[in-house]
Scaffold this active site. Structure first.
Site, PDB file in Angstrom:
ATOM      1  N   ASP A 135       2.930  26.315  17.001  1.00  0.00           N
ATOM      2  CA  ASP A 135       2.326  27.022  18.147  1.00  0.00           C
ATOM      3  C   ASP A 135       3.349  27.731  19.030  1.00  0.00           C
ATOM      4  OD1 ASP A 135       3.269  24.607  19.043  1.00  0.00           O
ATOM      5  OD2 ASP A 135       1.564  24.212  20.369  1.00  0.00           O
ATOM      6  N   ASP A 144       2.976  18.821  11.534  1.00  0.00           N
ATOM      7  CA  ASP A 144       2.182  18.037  12.483  1.00  0.00           C
ATOM      8  C   ASP A 144       0.662  18.180  12.361  1.00  0.00           C
ATOM      9  OD1 ASP A 144       4.502  17.063  13.459  1.00  0.00           O
ATOM     10  OD2 ASP A 144       4.319  17.886  15.482  1.00  0.00           O
ATOM     11  N   ARG A 196       4.342  14.743  17.161  1.00  0.00           N
ATOM     12  CA  ARG A 196       4.727  14.708  18.568  1.00  0.00           C
ATOM     13  C   ARG A 196       3.549  14.489  19.511  1.00  0.00           C
ATOM     14  NH1 ARG A 196       9.043  18.999  19.911  1.00  0.00           N
ATOM     15  NH2 ARG A 196       7.896  19.907  18.198  1.00  0.00           N
ATOM     16  N   ARG A 256      14.629  26.520  17.437  1.00  0.00           N
ATOM     17  CA  ARG A 256      13.746  26.819  18.572  1.00  0.00           C
ATOM     18  C   ARG A 256      14.605  27.662  19.496  1.00  0.00           C
ATOM     19  NH1 ARG A 256      12.690  21.336  17.181  1.00  0.00           N
ATOM     20  NH2 ARG A 256      10.566  21.173  16.372  1.00  0.00           N
ATOM     21  N   ASP A 269      -1.197  20.194  13.998  1.00  0.00           N
ATOM     22  CA  ASP A 269      -1.667  20.194  15.382  1.00  0.00           C
ATOM     23  C   ASP A 269      -2.283  21.522  15.801  1.00  0.00           C
ATOM     24  OD1 ASP A 269       0.714  21.558  15.222  1.00  0.00           O
ATOM     25  OD2 ASP A 269       1.638  20.636  16.970  1.00  0.00           O
ATOM     26  N   GLY A 274      10.416  23.400  13.955  1.00  0.00           N
ATOM     27  CA  GLY A 274      10.831  22.394  12.967  1.00  0.00           C
ATOM     28  C   GLY A 274      10.531  22.900  11.561  1.00  0.00           C
ATOM     29  N   THR A 293       4.180  23.855  10.037  1.00  0.00           N
ATOM     30  CA  THR A 293       4.563  22.640  10.779  1.00  0.00           C
ATOM     31  C   THR A 293       3.921  21.444  10.096  1.00  0.00           C
ATOM     32  OG1 THR A 293       4.206  21.359  12.802  1.00  0.00           O
ATOM     33  CG2 THR A 293       2.695  23.160  12.457  1.00  0.00           C
TER      34      THR A 293
HETATM   35  O1  F6P Z   1       7.012  19.702  15.063  1.00  0.00           O
HETATM   36  C1  F6P Z   1       7.362  19.008  13.942  1.00  0.00           C
HETATM   37  C2  F6P Z   1       8.205  17.836  14.269  1.00  0.00           C
HETATM   38  O2  F6P Z   1       8.651  17.296  13.045  1.00  0.00           O
HETATM   39  C3  F6P Z   1       7.552  16.752  15.124  1.00  0.00           C
HETATM   40  O3  F6P Z   1       6.734  15.888  14.377  1.00  0.00           O
HETATM   41  C4  F6P Z   1       8.748  16.070  15.728  1.00  0.00           C
HETATM   42  O4  F6P Z   1       8.459  15.492  16.959  1.00  0.00           O
HETATM   43  C5  F6P Z   1       9.683  17.208  15.949  1.00  0.00           C
HETATM   44  O5  F6P Z   1       9.363  18.189  15.002  1.00  0.00           O
HETATM   45  C6  F6P Z   1      11.130  16.829  15.820  1.00  0.00           C
HETATM   46  O6  F6P Z   1      11.888  17.966  16.037  1.00  0.00           O
HETATM   47  P1  F6P Z   1      13.468  18.063  16.019  1.00  0.00           P
HETATM   48  O7  F6P Z   1      13.822  18.761  14.753  1.00  0.00           O
HETATM   49  O8  F6P Z   1      13.790  18.904  17.216  1.00  0.00           O
HETATM   50  O9  F6P Z   1      14.000  16.690  16.093  1.00  0.00           O
END
Ligand code: F6P
Length: 348
Positions: A109, A133, A177, A78, A135, A11, A131
């Site tokens: 990660d 998050d 997440r 991803r 995390d 992300g 990120t």
């Molecule tokens: O990992 C960062 C994040 O923004 C999370 O908080 C969220 O769940 C996810 O990415 C959303 O990802 P996507 O871009 O695949 O919707």
């Protein structure tokens, strides 16, 4: 090293462009050329018709003024194919063909696992924790987290203003997440009265009891901040029972969301609770000064490490300063959730 690469993966997060700029400046300083690898690890697989769609020469003249821009100039993704060993070998061949001797990987990660695999195949990589998050246990902050929290606080304050005008509660969902850090800090930063996170078990009834108590105390406009991943931590009996009692025959995933929570609170607490999902606004903001600073320090250190032949490392923050440690060690560390702050926010 004469030529290095840089990629953003997973992300996007505010500050990724600042980190790319820092890498470009440091590369120029060390007299190295820089290749921007597009769309995360996908770029290493060179599947596009035009090579510039996969890898492009990056110079300060190319990227000009991206440092304060949100999003990522290099694009991100991803890359599921990268999980396959034969695809990674293919990637390494492409990387070698382009003359890239080391890579700065900016991502979370999942991206770090990819970097570790490349290191094992002889391509030194250094990771920067991009990120929102927060995390990753080994670093006090991930790149983009500060901006995301500030974005949430701004938005929650605006929501609280209208809640106050109407004397009604608000339920606000923020990202995260598997990690409640954005929710926790955004709740503390905005004065929200209830916080729900994936790290602590919860039930709708318990939240309803707290909200009812607040209403009885004379606060009908309280804010509930919930992390998107918190549904995983909810007591399953709570919603199974509710669905059964109300004769609902829908799939669990269809109903377990913030709008549903808001609806339940409306009925259980006899109030006009209103839901808001903040979503991608948190990821698309201009980086805060703190995130931009971190991006610059991290980008610089990453290039210095590669220049000294040191790979298989990640950059983090410890006691407010950038430092580095091996990727494997960083990924092994266990996050500690700030339960004390959580309890304090939820104290009524
Ligand atoms: O990992 C960062 C994040 O923004 C999370 O908080 C969220 O769940 C996810 O990415 C959303 O990802 P996507 O871009 O695949 O919707």
């Amino acid at each position: 090293m004469h030529r290095i690469g840089v990629l953003t993966s997973g992300g996007d997060s505010p500050g990724m462009n600042a980190a790319v700029m820092a890498v470009a400046k440091a590369a120029r300083y060390h007299g190295m050329s820089l290749i921007g690898i597009k769309r995360g690890y996908n770029g290493t697989l060179c599947k596009s018709h035009h090579i510039e769609d996969d890898m492009l020469e990056l110079d300060l003249d190319t990227i000009l003024d991206i440092a304060d821009q949100p999003g990522t100039y290099l694009r991100t993704a991803r890359c599921l194919e990268f999980h396959r060993p034969e695809m990674r070998v293919h990637a390494v061949n492409n990387i070698r063909e382009m003359g890239i001797e080391g890579i700065v990987v900016i991502g979370g990660d999942g991206s770090y696992h990819g970097a570790m695999e490349l290191c094992a195949l002889g391509v030194p990589c250094v990771g920067i924790p991009g990120t929102i998050d927060n995390d990753l246990a080994y670093t006090e902050m991930t790149l983009g987290y500060d901006t995301a929290v500030n974005s949430c606080v701004d938005d929650i304050r605006a929501i609280r203003a209208t809640s106050r005008s109407h004397d009604r509660p608000a339920v606000v969902e923020v990202m995260g997440r598997h990690c409640g850090d954005i929710a926790l800090k955004a709740a503390a930063g905005s004065g929200a009265e209830i916080c729900i996170v994936p790290e602590v078990n919860w039930s709708i009834q318990e939240v309803a009891n707290r909200l009812s108590r607040l209403i009885d105390m004379g606060n009908p406009r309280a804010t509930v901040v919930i992390a998107e991943g918190a549904w995983d931590a909810m007591h399953p009996m709570d919603w199974h029972r509710y669905l059964r009692e109300n004769g609902c025959h829908v799939h669990d995933d269809d109903v377990m969301n913030t709008h549903f929570l808001s609806l339940m609170l409306k009925y259980k607490c006899k109030c006009e609770a209103r839901p808001t999902v903040l979503g991608y606004t948190q990821r698309g903001r201009t980086p805060s000064a703190y995130d931009s600073w971190f991006a610059f320090e991290a980008g610089n250190l990453a290039v210095n490490l590669l220049e000294n032949g040191i790979g298989n490392q990640v950059i983090g923050l410890k006691d407010g300063r950038v430092y580095y440690l091996p990727i494997g060690m960083a990924l092994q560390q266990k996050r500690e959730f700030n339960l004390q702050l959580y309890n304090l926010i939820n104290t009524i």
